[in-house]
Design a protein around this motif. Structure first.
Motif, mmCIF file in Angstrom:
data_model
loop_
_atom_site.group_PDB
_atom_site.id
_atom_site.type_symbol
_atom_site.label_atom_id
_atom_site.label_comp_id
_atom_site.label_asym_id
_atom_site.label_seq_id
_atom_site.Cartn_x
_atom_site.Cartn_y
_atom_site.Cartn_z
ATOM 1 N N ALA A 9 0.825 -1.213 0.000
ATOM 2 C CA ALA A 9 0.000 0.000 0.000
ATOM 3 C C ALA A 9 0.855 1.258 0.000
ATOM 4 O O ALA A 9 0.577 2.217 -0.750
ATOM 5 C CB ALA A 9 -0.929 -0.009 1.213
ATOM 6 N N VAL A 10 1.894 1.270 0.805
ATOM 7 C CA VAL A 10 2.773 2.450 0.860
ATOM 8 C C VAL A 10 3.501 2.637 -0.464
ATOM 9 O O VAL A 10 3.644 3.767 -0.958
ATOM 10 C CB VAL A 10 3.770 2.324 2.043
ATOM 11 N N VAL A 66 2.576 1.645 -3.560
ATOM 12 C CA VAL A 66 1.667 2.125 -4.604
ATOM 13 C C VAL A 66 1.247 3.568 -4.330
ATOM 14 O O VAL A 66 1.219 4.413 -5.248
ATOM 15 C CB VAL A 66 0.435 1.199 -4.705
ATOM 16 N N THR A 67 0.938 3.881 -3.090
ATOM 17 C CA THR A 67 0.516 5.245 -2.741
ATOM 18 C C THR A 67 1.616 6.251 -3.010
ATOM 19 O O THR A 67 1.364 7.324 -3.584
ATOM 20 C CB THR A 67 0.104 5.300 -1.256
ATOM 21 N N SER A 68 2.841 5.933 -2.626
ATOM 22 C CA SER A 68 3.939 6.881 -2.859
ATOM 23 C C SER A 68 4.226 7.040 -4.346
ATOM 24 O O SER A 68 4.518 8.153 -4.811
ATOM 25 C CB SER A 68 5.202 6.434 -2.118
ATOM 26 N N CYS A 69 4.132 5.972 -5.111
ATOM 27 C CA CYS A 69 4.358 6.060 -6.559
ATOM 28 C C CYS A 69 3.296 6.928 -7.230
ATOM 29 O O CYS A 69 3.615 7.810 -8.035
ATOM 30 C CB CYS A 69 4.363 4.663 -7.163
ATOM 31 N N VAL A 70 2.035 6.693 -6.889
ATOM 32 C CA VAL A 70 0.944 7.476 -7.485
ATOM 33 C C VAL A 70 1.036 8.936 -7.055
ATOM 34 O O VAL A 70 0.890 9.859 -7.875
ATOM 35 C CB VAL A 70 -0.422 6.864 -7.112
ATOM 36 N N THR A 71 1.304 9.162 -5.777
ATOM 37 C CA THR A 71 1.408 10.535 -5.278
ATOM 38 C C THR A 71 2.560 11.278 -5.947
ATOM 39 O O THR A 71 2.408 12.433 -6.359
ATOM 40 C CB THR A 71 1.604 10.530 -3.745
#
Length: 117
Positions: free
Chosen positions: A12-13, A15-20
């Motif tokens: 989750a971290v 994917v979230t950091s990549c998208v952000t």
């Protein structure tokens, strides 16, 4: 925290950091993150998901083995109790029918050939 949940958090971290990061870089500069960074984030997320699935399957398998072990122990205890009672009754009955001086002798060894007779 178990391995499964650590893997879920890492995925989750990642994917979230990549998208952000892609959204922020895209909004500010109109570009994207380098391909290596995106691939690293996706590889990390994919590996973490596979690890989480394997950890879940291992946990389920461990639960099934524990349940099977408990069942087998209970069944073997039941068989032992039943068999023990039957053998005890046989020996006690034998001793009572032949008096108190009767000795219980074990059976001879099996597999003796005709040459030993």
């Amino acid at each position: 925290m178990t391995l499964k949940w650590w893997a879920v958090v890492v995925a989750a971290v990642s994917v979230t950091s990549c998208v952000t990061a892609n959204v922020v870089i895209g909004a500010v500069e109109g570009e994207q993150l380098p391909l290596v960074v995106n691939l690293f984030a996706l590889t990390t997320a994919g590996t973490a998901v596979v690890l989480a699935v394997i950890a879940e399957l291992h946990e389920r398998l461990d639960d099934r083995v524990d349940a099977l072990t408990d069942f087998l122990v209970a069944r073997l205890n039941e068989i032992e109790a039943h068999t023990g009672d039957r053998n005890t009754g046989f020996v006690e009955g034998y001793l009572l029918s032949h008096g108190q001086d009767a000795a219980v002798l074990p059976f001879g060894r099996r597999g003796r050939g005709a040459a030993e007779r």
